[in-house]
Scaffold this motif. Structure first.
Motif, mmCIF file in Angstrom:
data_model
loop_
_atom_site.group_PDB
_atom_site.id
_atom_site.type_symbol
_atom_site.label_atom_id
_atom_site.label_comp_id
_atom_site.label_asym_id
_atom_site.label_seq_id
_atom_site.Cartn_x
_atom_site.Cartn_y
_atom_site.Cartn_z
ATOM 1 N N GLU A 119 -7.740 -9.040 7.841
ATOM 2 C CA GLU A 119 -6.463 -7.666 8.439
ATOM 3 C C GLU A 119 -6.199 -7.953 7.381
ATOM 4 O O GLU A 119 -5.407 -6.462 7.094
ATOM 5 C CB GLU A 119 -5.805 -8.049 10.180
ATOM 6 N N TRP A 120 -5.324 -8.922 6.746
ATOM 7 C CA TRP A 120 -4.363 -9.227 5.661
ATOM 8 C C TRP A 120 -4.944 -8.162 4.172
ATOM 9 O O TRP A 120 -4.516 -8.221 3.464
ATOM 10 C CB TRP A 120 -3.914 -10.737 5.612
ATOM 11 N N ALA B 68 -7.436 -6.011 4.139
ATOM 12 C CA ALA B 68 -7.631 -5.364 4.141
ATOM 13 C C ALA B 68 -6.564 -4.172 4.326
ATOM 14 O O ALA B 68 -6.136 -3.448 3.733
ATOM 15 C CB ALA B 68 -8.289 -4.363 5.761
ATOM 16 N N LEU B 69 -5.032 -4.931 4.283
ATOM 17 C CA LEU B 69 -3.968 -4.128 4.304
ATOM 18 C C LEU B 69 -3.793 -4.193 2.756
ATOM 19 O O LEU B 69 -3.214 -3.141 2.068
ATOM 20 C CB LEU B 69 -2.519 -5.221 5.196
ATOM 21 N N SER B 70 -3.840 -5.481 2.294
ATOM 22 C CA SER B 70 -3.543 -5.556 1.002
ATOM 23 C C SER B 70 -4.369 -4.774 -0.155
ATOM 24 O O SER B 70 -4.043 -4.740 -1.152
ATOM 25 C CB SER B 70 -3.583 -7.521 1.172
ATOM 26 N N GLU B 71 -5.357 -4.255 -0.408
ATOM 27 C CA GLU B 71 -6.185 -3.458 -0.589
ATOM 28 C C GLU B 71 -6.884 -2.153 0.275
ATOM 29 O O GLU B 71 -7.602 -1.208 -0.571
ATOM 30 C CB GLU B 71 -7.947 -4.080 -0.514
ATOM 31 N N SER B 72 -5.819 -2.052 0.917
ATOM 32 C CA SER B 72 -5.847 -0.771 1.808
ATOM 33 C C SER B 72 -5.799 0.754 0.596
ATOM 34 O O SER B 72 -5.217 0.606 -0.448
ATOM 35 C CB SER B 72 -4.499 -0.323 2.211
ATOM 36 N N ALA B 73 -6.456 1.958 0.957
ATOM 37 C CA ALA B 73 -6.965 2.705 0.013
ATOM 38 C C ALA B 73 -5.848 3.998 -0.281
ATOM 39 O O ALA B 73 -5.457 4.483 -0.639
ATOM 40 C CB ALA B 73 -8.129 3.129 0.017
ATOM 41 N N LEU C 241 0.724 1.489 1.136
ATOM 42 C CA LEU C 241 1.451 1.044 2.304
ATOM 43 C C LEU C 241 2.875 0.826 2.069
ATOM 44 O O LEU C 241 4.160 0.553 0.736
ATOM 45 C CB LEU C 241 1.138 -0.452 2.228
ATOM 46 N N LEU D 88 0.454 4.337 5.400
ATOM 47 C CA LEU D 88 0.776 3.068 5.935
ATOM 48 C C LEU D 88 1.741 2.992 6.604
ATOM 49 O O LEU D 88 2.678 2.388 5.379
ATOM 50 C CB LEU D 88 -0.271 2.465 6.363
ATOM 51 N N PRO E 141 -1.797 2.126 -4.233
ATOM 52 C CA PRO E 141 -3.434 0.841 -4.389
ATOM 53 C C PRO E 141 -3.159 0.739 -5.547
ATOM 54 O O PRO E 141 -2.996 1.236 -6.522
ATOM 55 C CB PRO E 141 -4.314 1.831 -4.353
#
Lengths: 620, 152
Positions: free
Chosen positions: A13-14, A16-21, A24, A57, A78
């Motif tokens: 989950e972390w 996915a958050l740091s590599e979120s497209a 954030l 997000l 990103p």
């Protein structure tokens, strides 16, 4: 689920958050952020995102500690470092969306700094700015960077590995680890944590209890609130380790009712622990069973004292009792009990996660590790800070704090709340550790650090603290109940210009009696603010005896007046005066009727700076 | 009122340690602790009435009279104090024409002080219900109350 399974989920989950497209956006919505208007900022961001139909997000986080710049918003696009913006209001939030998210203009003027890899032109790295460079963020490592309502974020950043490690160790080994780390109680007194645990472990009697003291009552302190709101699991993990080590099956968190958000976060965190099998029967299959209860305080400062706190949990009046017996041998319901402060427990989690040597890397010989402080008062950059013990007061006030508001003259820094003292300029180069502060007449305390400038009256400050301790005295023992009242009366006389010769000596005499004769820490330390102000600022006491308040604070000794050749007759003060004490025609010089004037200072506040026609004077 | 108190009582065990949580729940429901409520609590827990009142009167959180619709809590923390909290309190007392601890005659506001809200970096401050008002000046105080104290 096994702990490894939980870690995997957390890491996924972390990641996915740091590599979120999508970008954030993190908004600090701890109590301090909210009071500065963070909730309106979140609403504005949501609206702007919807209007522009751009995906992003929004995550609500805790407090980074840069309270002077609240509300804070951090935006990570990103492939870019995150940019932290300060003083964000709804209009700015809307512009951040249209300028940075849509047009790629990072609005460098509003940015405090970047976080993470990469640079953005015109914006410094946040942790290299003067406010953060001298800090060592360990206890506060997660604050403002994780979602405090999501246990996976805590686990992803190494959370609960300390518990897992502890469960594989013998109790003696854990105590030894804490001993080697040199951890001392962060509630203020600085008692070695390992000793408390050892006493409780060895004490006969079952069951045993562990208690987290989150009754942060010192006015001017909010370290514990911020930590509980921003990273509650770091404290809960420490409580579990504590419970396992001393052989307890039940733990309590005693938190002030004045901290509704901290309580909400604790309840939420506890529910998540239950879901993940981190609390309850047979935790992580180790055979260790432990449950945690959250108790809400009811507004009594004395309940920060450990025996009073226990009485309160038992449903009684929160009054201290003589020690010994100490709670480690006879505490909650007469059973062996360990009571630790919020920050102590967060330190325990870290020591077990990273090891004793890592923890002791920072600090001085007898005061190891880092300590959080609430740096507030007349300082430019107020906030929640974490520094290695042994740092000087000057580095904190001038380095991190950026000096005095309005570049006024520094007068004193107050540590330790109502139990501490006021330290003058001459002591600015003293190191901040348990011993040095005690030698200077103050105490480390839980971490309140209030900066005072030339406009702060030290006699008024002494009276302020005495007023507090006198009201909060539970009344059980005579020296505290009557002694603080007597001291308060003498101080009131002095601040009202009714002081008599010999008052200061009388204050010192009563102070000594209160210190020596009181039953608990409240009374034993209540005279400290008075004694240190007499020790370092005696000239101010003498000035009051002569009818002058040099800082122009004590109402009975000041007057407001209008300087005739500066007054333009604009009537602004006249209209603002709440008691109609100001008279004067338009374009004519105004005057203040001293008899009617209540010395509220509104006239001085509203008089346009370009006129500066109202002044405050003291003495004859 | 009986039903509301009994509903709260039945959600707790008859254990002395529950006294403070019960008092808190009852106050949250009724807005204050009535004599009748305290008598029922004493009866339910089997604790002498004097002790229930003793505990309730010890803690600053508990009130024995109904409060106004809005609760004002002025912070008297150290940071607030050195940055002018006494003037803020004076101003509110002036504007609402009540003293600390009192309620306006229209039952709109109750004025209290608290030891510290913990927003020291934004001092001086006050809370109205759960909303914090930061960096106050006497002028700002008047603006807040002229707007009815519900928005900033």
């Amino acid at each position: 689920m096994t702990f490894e399974g939980l870690q995997r989920r957390a890491r996924d989950e972390w990641q996915a958050l740091s590599e979120s497209a999508v970008p954030l956006i993190q908004v600090g919505t701890a109590t301090c952020g909210r009071s500065a208007g963070a909730s309106a900022v979140v609403d504005a961001l949501r609206e702007a995102l919807q209007r522009e139909a751009t995906p992003a997000l929004i995550m609500e986080v805790g407090c980074i500690g840069l309270c002077f710049a609240e509300p804070l918003v951090t935006i990570r696009k990103p492939g870019r470092p995150a940019v932290c913006y300060g003083h964000v209001n709804p209009e700015r939030a809307t512009q951040l969306v249209s300028e940075y998210l849509l047009r790629d203009n990072p609005l460098a003027d509003w940015a405090l700094g970047t976080v993470g890899e990469g640079r953005i032109e015109g914006i410094p790295e946040l942790f290299e700015t003067p406010v953060l460079r001298p800090q060592v963020r360990r206890i506060l490592r997660n604050c403002g960077f994780i979602d405090p309502t999501n246990i996976l974020h805590y686990v992803a950043r190494g959370g609960y590995t300390g518990l897992v490690r502890a469960l594989g160790m013998a109790r003696g080994q854990i105590i030894d680890e804490i001993r080697r780390a040199g951890l001392r109680g962060r509630g203020g007194a600085g008692f070695p944590t390992w000793r408390k645990w050892q006493f409780c472990l060895e004490a006969p009697g079952e069951p045993k209890y562990v208690v987290c003291n989150a009754d942060e009552g010192d006015p001017g302190a909010f370290m514990n609130r911020s930590l509980l709101e921003s990273d509650p699991h770091s404290v809960l993990e420490g409580l579990l380790i504590d419970g396992y080590t001393v052989g307890a099956r039940e733990g309590y968190i005693y938190c002030r009712a004045e901290y509704p958000l901290a309580l909400e976060r604790l309840h939420n965190a506890l529910a998540q622990m239950r879901e993940q099998g981190l609390v309850g029967e047979n935790i992580l299959g180790s055979g260790f069973s432990f449950d945690i209860h959250i108790k809400e305080g009811a507004g009594a400062f004395v309940c920060g004292e450990e025996t009073a706190l226990l009485a309160s949990i038992e449903g009684r009046r929160g009054m201290p009792r003589p020690r010994p017996p100490f709670p480690a041998t006879s505490g909650l319901w007469g059973k062996p009990t360990v009571i630790n402060n919020v920050e102590t427990l967060a330190s325990v989690s870290l020591i077990l996660q990273k090891g004793a040597e890592w923890f002791a890397e920072y600090g001085s010989e007898k005061s190891k590790g880092t300590k959080t402080f609430a740096l507030v008062g007349k300082v430019k950059r107020a906030g929640l800070i974490e520094v290695p013990l042994g740092i000087t007061l000057r580095d904190i006030v001038y380095g991190i704090g950026g000096g005095i508001l309005g570049d006024k003259r520094f007068k004193a820094v107050q540590t330790g709340g109502p139990s501490g003292g006021c330290l003058p300029e001459a002591l600015l180069d003293s190191p901040v550790d348990y011993e040095s502060l005690t030698t200077a007449g103050s105490i480390m305390g839980s971490g309140g650090m209030v900066v005072m400038d030339e406009d702060t009256c030290m006699v008024d400050v002494a009276r302020y603290f005495l007023d507090f301790t006198q009201k909060e005295s539970c009344g059980e023992c005579v020296p505290c109940r009557l002694g603080t009242k007597q001291m308060m009366d003498i101080l009131t006389d002095i601040t009202e210009g009714k002081g008599r010769e010999g008052d200061v000596e009388l204050l010192q005499e009563v102070a000594l009696a209160v210190k020596k004769g009181s039953l608990c820490g409240l009374g034993q330390t209540a005279p400290n603010p008075v004694l240190t102000t007499i020790r370092y600022f005696r000239d101010e006491y003498e000035a009051h005896e002569q009818g002058r308040c040099p800082s122009k604070v004590c109402k009975a000794l000041i007057r407001y007046r209008i300087v005739a050749d500066k007054c333009k007759g604009c009537q602004i003060c006249l209209r603002a005066c709440p008691v109609g004490a100001i008279s004067g025609e338009r374009r004519q010089v105004h005057t203040i009727d001293v008899g009617k004037c209540i010395r509220c200072g509104v006239c001085l506040e509203v008089c346009p700076a370009r006129f500066g026609a109202v002044e405050c004077v003291t003495g004859q | 009122m009986h039903d509301r108190i009994d509903a709260i009582l039945s959600s707790y065990g008859r254990d002395r340690a529950n006294l403070i949580p019960i008092l808190q729940s009852v106050q949250a429901e009724l807005g204050y602790l009535s004599e009748e409520a305290m008598l029922r609590i004493a009866d339910y827990l089997g604790v002498p009435e004097s002790q229930v009142y003793g505990v309730a009167s010890f803690y600053a959180q508990f009130r024995f009279t109904p409060t106004g619709r809005n609760r004002i809590m002025v912070c008297r923390g150290t940071a607030c104090h050195v940055r002018g909290a006494p003037r803020i309190l004076d101003e509110i007392q002036q504007v609402l024409n009540i003293r600390e601890g009192e309620t306006t005659s229209d039952m709109e506001y109750t004025l209290e002080t608290v030891a510290c809200i913990g927003c020291c970096a934004l001092s001086p401050c006050m809370m109205i219900n759960r909303e914090v008002y930061a960096k106050l000046t006497p002028t700002k105080v008047r603006e807040v109350f002229s707007k009815g104290g519900q928005e900033q």
